[in-house]
Design an enzyme around this catalytic site. Structure first.
Site, PDB file in Angstrom:
ATOM      1  N   GLY A 121      42.206  26.474  27.460  1.00  0.00           N
ATOM      2  CA  GLY A 121      41.944  27.818  27.980  1.00  0.00           C
ATOM      3  C   GLY A 121      41.965  27.812  29.495  1.00  0.00           C
ATOM      4  O   GLY A 121      41.443  26.894  30.131  1.00  0.00           O
ATOM      5  N   LEU A 159      38.761  32.310  33.653  1.00  0.00           N
ATOM      6  CA  LEU A 159      37.916  31.969  34.797  1.00  0.00           C
ATOM      7  C   LEU A 159      37.200  30.652  34.566  1.00  0.00           C
ATOM      8  O   LEU A 159      37.110  29.809  35.465  1.00  0.00           O
ATOM      9  CB  LEU A 159      36.911  33.082  35.054  1.00  0.00           C
ATOM     10  CG  LEU A 159      37.521  34.353  35.640  1.00  0.00           C
ATOM     11  CD1 LEU A 159      36.456  35.413  35.820  1.00  0.00           C
ATOM     12  CD2 LEU A 159      38.194  34.063  36.970  1.00  0.00           C
ATOM     13  N   ALA A 160      36.665  30.441  33.364  1.00  0.00           N
ATOM     14  CA  ALA A 160      35.915  29.211  33.117  1.00  0.00           C
ATOM     15  C   ALA A 160      36.857  28.009  33.078  1.00  0.00           C
ATOM     16  O   ALA A 160      36.667  27.029  33.804  1.00  0.00           O
ATOM     17  CB  ALA A 160      35.123  29.331  31.815  1.00  0.00           C
ATOM     18  N   GLY A 161      37.884  28.066  32.234  1.00  0.00           N
ATOM     19  CA  GLY A 161      38.791  26.928  32.066  1.00  0.00           C
ATOM     20  C   GLY A 161      39.574  26.622  33.326  1.00  0.00           C
ATOM     21  O   GLY A 161      39.714  25.459  33.732  1.00  0.00           O
ATOM     22  N   ARG A 193      24.662  48.328  28.704  1.00  0.00           N
ATOM     23  CA  ARG A 193      25.750  48.721  27.820  1.00  0.00           C
ATOM     24  C   ARG A 193      25.305  49.023  26.400  1.00  0.00           C
ATOM     25  O   ARG A 193      25.798  49.962  25.769  1.00  0.00           O
ATOM     26  CB  ARG A 193      26.791  47.599  27.786  1.00  0.00           C
ATOM     27  CG  ARG A 193      27.486  47.490  29.109  1.00  0.00           C
ATOM     28  CD  ARG A 193      28.430  46.332  29.159  1.00  0.00           C
ATOM     29  NE  ARG A 193      29.173  46.396  30.405  1.00  0.00           N
ATOM     30  CZ  ARG A 193      30.020  45.481  30.804  1.00  0.00           C
ATOM     31  NH1 ARG A 193      30.224  44.394  30.083  1.00  0.00           N
ATOM     32  NH2 ARG A 193      30.663  45.620  31.939  1.00  0.00           N
ATOM     33  N   LEU A 241      32.136  37.422  34.637  1.00  0.00           N
ATOM     34  CA  LEU A 241      32.925  36.723  35.654  1.00  0.00           C
ATOM     35  C   LEU A 241      32.034  35.691  36.341  1.00  0.00           C
ATOM     36  O   LEU A 241      32.434  34.557  36.608  1.00  0.00           O
ATOM     37  CB  LEU A 241      33.477  37.717  36.671  1.00  0.00           C
ATOM     38  CG  LEU A 241      34.301  38.868  36.093  1.00  0.00           C
ATOM     39  CD1 LEU A 241      34.920  39.694  37.219  1.00  0.00           C
ATOM     40  CD2 LEU A 241      35.398  38.354  35.190  1.00  0.00           C
TER      41      LEU A 241
END
Lengths: 638, 252
Positions: free
Chosen positions: A41, A44-46, A331, A442
């Site tokens: 992946g 953003l993380a990977g 939300r 994020l």
């Protein structure tokens, strides 16, 4: 059953991460290149993890199913990223961001993880600015902030309505810099099919090359899954079409625990469903609620043009019910209230499944130019999709599946219960509890990838002998054989229904029975229906084409097959959690005002499920949540 | 909402080695609120039921930002609507009875993999050659240490909005990748953080672009017209000027 050990460091909350970093083991810089790390992946993380691990000197192999790492779905995040910089001087602090996130998550996340997230949030902004991320700025040249749901300070940094895109391109550029140096080997258009576990330790993966169909094996000293969430279990969601549960589900089947899968986030501001051919729902950023006012007519079935409905006949229900947060409630509350007014027959639009998000007042107050600067691209996108201009008419919006707080269980080091398997970003369950606040995904993805995993993975690798990774062992051959057989099975059924037809059927079932509101009866029905749909799938699906070339039907079939298994675990989790919290709303458990009613005596724990065979109830493991710093309270946004 | 019928002439090609050709399909009762890709989904469902292989096409986010989708519709990259990706092009922009010719991006730099799917990895290699600021994780000073003029930041953003879809190459008579490359060069050089490496960056990226066998720019401006993010050709001018200065500097 032994309790899960989250390995949370001892000591005061504010010192835990600093102390932990000071005491964990390190890998000698000269030895780092001997360690192979697989990252699956490139969101953003990977992306951020792979780049940072390579900078540190590790040997990194990176996989993504898209044609380029730059396309991962983080790119579609619109609104912003939180950080407790307190640049606006409005009283923000690490503690306040920590507290808002814990409270927003309805007190179902780990204090230590969330505090660490708030601690590193500022570093993320620094890093991204240094990479050239063009955040919004004021005329003095300094960064601008805006507010988001669930917070009373302005701590959200943004890049027009494309914050996710700009942050991802930053992480992608850092990754490509390492590709250029040769420290990262990139495998695009490659999908992970199996996790290979040897003596209880994650040792590699099996992949399919999506262009040639080749099944390949890759060995490593550690495997990092950064494969995102599972909102596409609902078929219609705001996620990219390719987003799937396959990597984490197949890891789960190899022993990794699945935590809190019933915590799913339904985003309140999306473009409503308008046809049965529809392939996805488009999100309209939460930031719009800074200036847009949510309302429905007071009278049910009021079909007048919105501009003909006088002020006194409108119900600005969020402002009425939650005067201090108004349109900026979290939300889960915004979504559930939209459902409630539509259930009362006060919904608008052709289907009655929509509410207005009206910018008329903001236009009067600030003018068109200011709104265009803030939301121009979102307004344009809305108009392209619906053919209606939000400068002239109020938007119509409705909630849609958007994000999944649940995911693979990880300890404080972001390692799953399988040694060597790390899980970061949306794919893990860690930081958002039962509900995620806007602009926090994020933050978590980049916190995990840039500033947490690169430290904690070293602690694990320091105890592993380097250079031992090899695919030349029976476990790899078996996993490869299993993956091939599954593909052959899918290709030889040649039934009468397409993959998408099954996905649609499953999605609608999950939306109705395990979506914004759930009850025991509906969940039990869902269990038996999922079983039936899955059985029919394996007898009657038609997957055209072959396994030896680019075959998108086959790719989808494999993913839908996994959703059909995963859905059951999600329902079991929703069924067992006899309380309401955040995104998990059980009709049976609500306050007299209709708010989520938690049961802290019985359910103040992480539910981590162990795989027990397809169609069988998984085994529950509990990680109790201890709150030392915050006082458990009924959330109040009034 | 209304329904239209269309005739589609779609490029079908099994893989990069075999020759391709057009196949004709009818798309019936297409809801005008559908996106172009949803229309292709409907056709693909129909083909599957008829026992035929569906049309392969790249797509992912379906909200115009991932850059994965793209095809040439009646000679126009991403179709007739300005500033729009294929996934955000809706069928209300077409007339009942129209014939649509649907082709993949065509360029030496983008080999066809199957049907409408092309290999755009050349773009990744151009970025890898220098499309970044070489800061490592942890090295960054406080975000407010360096103020950036709002004008510069906004211009940098306009260039950074590139989604890497490849429409600029597909639209260019020379299949040039100048707009794509220039967008990244200009994004980074408009920011103080990006100035340090600017001369080396532009040289390396342009060299890689040439190696990938993309054509040259002859000022047709077709790239700007096709760009779904409406990125201006002014960035190409800036890249050319940076390139000349960098080359001159390297010599002297």
């Amino acid at each position: 059953m032994p309790e899960l050990n989250a390995k949370i460091p001892s000591g005061p909350l504010k010192d835990k991460w600093t102390q932990h970093k000071a005491h964990i083991k390190l890998v000698n810089p000269a030895n780092k290149h001997k360690y192979n790390i697989i990252v699956v992946g490139t969101g953003l993380a990977g992306g951020s993890a792979a780049a940072t691990l390579a900078e540190l000197g590790y040997n990194v192999q990176v996989f993504c199913f898209q044609d380029s790492p730059r396309r991962a779905h983080s790119i579609a995040a619109q609104g912003g990223i939180n950080a407790s910089k307190n640049y606006p001087n409005d009283g923000d602090s690490i503690y306040r961001l920590f507290y808002d996130t814990i409270k927003g998550g309805d007190f179902r996340s780990r204090e230590a993880n969330v505090y660490r997230l708030a601690e590193v949030s500022g570093n993320i902004i620094d890093q991204c600015v240094a990479q050239g991320v063009p955040f919004a700025r004021e005329y003095a040249g300094y960064l601008d902030n805006r507010s988001f749901g669930g917070a009373q300070v302005s701590r959200t940094f943004y890049a027009r309505g494309q914050t996710g895109q700009q942050l991802l391109l930053g992480a992608y550029s850092a990754l490509m810099k390492e590709v250029n140096k040769g420290s990262v080997k990139m495998f695009p258009r490659t999908e992970m099919l199996e996790l290979v576990v040897v003596d209880g330790v994650a040792r590699g993966i099996v992949t399919r090359n999506l262009v040639t169909g080749d099944i390949e094996t890759h060995a490593a000293d550690a495997v990092v899954l950064a494969t995102g969430g599972y909102a596409n279990v609902f078929h219609l969601s705001t996620n990219a079409k390719g987003a799937n549960v396959t990597a984490i589900w197949r890891a789960h089947k190899k022993g990794a625990f699945m935590a809190n899968p019933c915590y799913t986030q339904i985003h309140p501001t999306c473009i409503p469903v308008h046809g049965d051919y529809q392939s996805k729902l488009t999100l309209m950023s939460e930031s719009l609620r800074n200036d847009g006012r949510v309302w429905v007519p007071k009278k049910p079935q009021d079909k007048r043009n919105p501009r003909d409905i006088p002020e006194e006949e409108r119900d600005y229900y969020l402002e009425r019910k939650y005067p201090s947060f108004g349109n900026l409630v979290p939300r889960d509350l915004a979504s559930r209230n939209a459902k409630e007014v539509c259930d009362e027959g006060r919904g608008v639009g052709p289907t009655g499944q929509a509410v207005y998000l009206d910018f008329a007042d903001a236009l009067k107050r600030s003018g068109k130019a200011v709104l265009a600067e803030r939301y121009g691209n979102l307004f344009d996108m809305y108009e392209k999709i619906t053919g209606s201009n939000p400068y002239d008419e109020p938007m119509m919006i409705y909630p849609a599946a958007h994000y999944t707080m649940g995911g693979l269980w990880v300890d404080y080091n972001l390692m799953s219960n399988l040694p060597g398997l790390f899980v970061i970003g949306e794919a893990n369950f860690s930081d958002h509890g039962a509900n995620r606040l806007g602009a926090s995904a994020l933050m978590q993805g980049l916190a995990d990838g840039y500033f947490i995993l690169p430290y904690t993975i070293g602690d694990y690798l320091a105890g592993v002998k380097a250079g031992k990774a090899t695919t030349d062992i029976p476990e790899f051959k078996e996993a490869e054989k299993y993956a091939k057989e599954k593909i052959n099975r899918l290709l030889t059924i040649r039934g009468k229904r397409t993959v998408d037809e099954f996905h649609r059927e499953l999605g609608l079932l999950m939306w109705n029975q395990c979506g914004m509101a759930r009850d025991e009866k509906g969940l039990k029905e869902a269990l038996s229906r999922i079983f039936e749909i899955r059985n029919e799938f394996w007898q009657n699906v038609d997957v055209p084409g072959s396994g030896t070339d680019l075959n998108q039907s086959l790719e989808r079939a494999g993913r839908v097959a996994d959703f059909l298994e995963f859905a059951e675990t999600m329902v079991y989790d929703a069924l067992h959690r006899k309380e309401s919290c955040g995104g998990h709303f059980r009709e049976e458990f609500q306050t007299p005002e209709g708010e989520a009613l938690r049961n802290d005596n019985h359910f103040c724990y992480v539910a981590a499920w162990e795989f027990n065979g397809v169609g069988k109830e998984p085994v529950l493991h509990k990680e109790p949540l201890d709150f030392e710093e915050v006082h458990l309270a009924q959330r109040n946004y009034k | 909402m209304s329904k239209i019928n269309l005739t589609l002439k779609v490029w079908r090609q099994k893989n990069g080695r075999e020759k391709g050709g057009f196949e004709t399909y009818t798309a019936k009762d297409i809801d005008t609120d559908m996106s172009f890709l949803e229309m292709l989904d409907v056709v693909n469902e129909q083909l599957t039921h008829e026992g035929k292989e569906p049309i392969a096409f790249d797509h992912d986010c379906r909200e115009g930002v991932c850059g994965m989708c793209g095809a040439v519709i009646n000679g126009q990259a991403h179709g007739p609507l300005k500033g729009t990706t294929l996934c955000q092009l809706h069928m209300r922009n077409f007339r009942n009875g129209e014939t649509l010719v649907i082709e993949p991006w065509r360029s030496r730099g983008f080999p066809i993999l199957k049907d409408l799917v092309v290999d755009r990895s050349a773009f990744d290699r151009i970025i890898a050659a220098g499309g970044y600021i070489s800061v490592k994780t942890g090295q960054a000073p406080d975000a407010h240490a360096v103020p950036v003029r709002k004008e510069d930041s906004d211009t940098a953003f306009d260039a950074a909005a590139c989604i890497g879809c490849g429409a600029c190459v597909a639209a260019c008579p020379n299949a040039s990748a100048m707009l794509f490359t220039a967008a990244k060069v200009s994004h980074l050089s408009h920011l103080p953080q990006g100035q340090v490496e600017a001369p080396e960056r532009v040289i390396k990226m342009v060299e890689q672009m040439d190696k990938e066998r993309f054509g040259n720019c002859s000022n047709e401006y077709e790239c700007e017209a096709a760009c779904p993010k409406e990125i201006s050709v002014e960035h190409i001018a800036r890249m050319n000027s940076e390139y000349r200065q960098a080359k001159w500097k390297a010599k002297h």
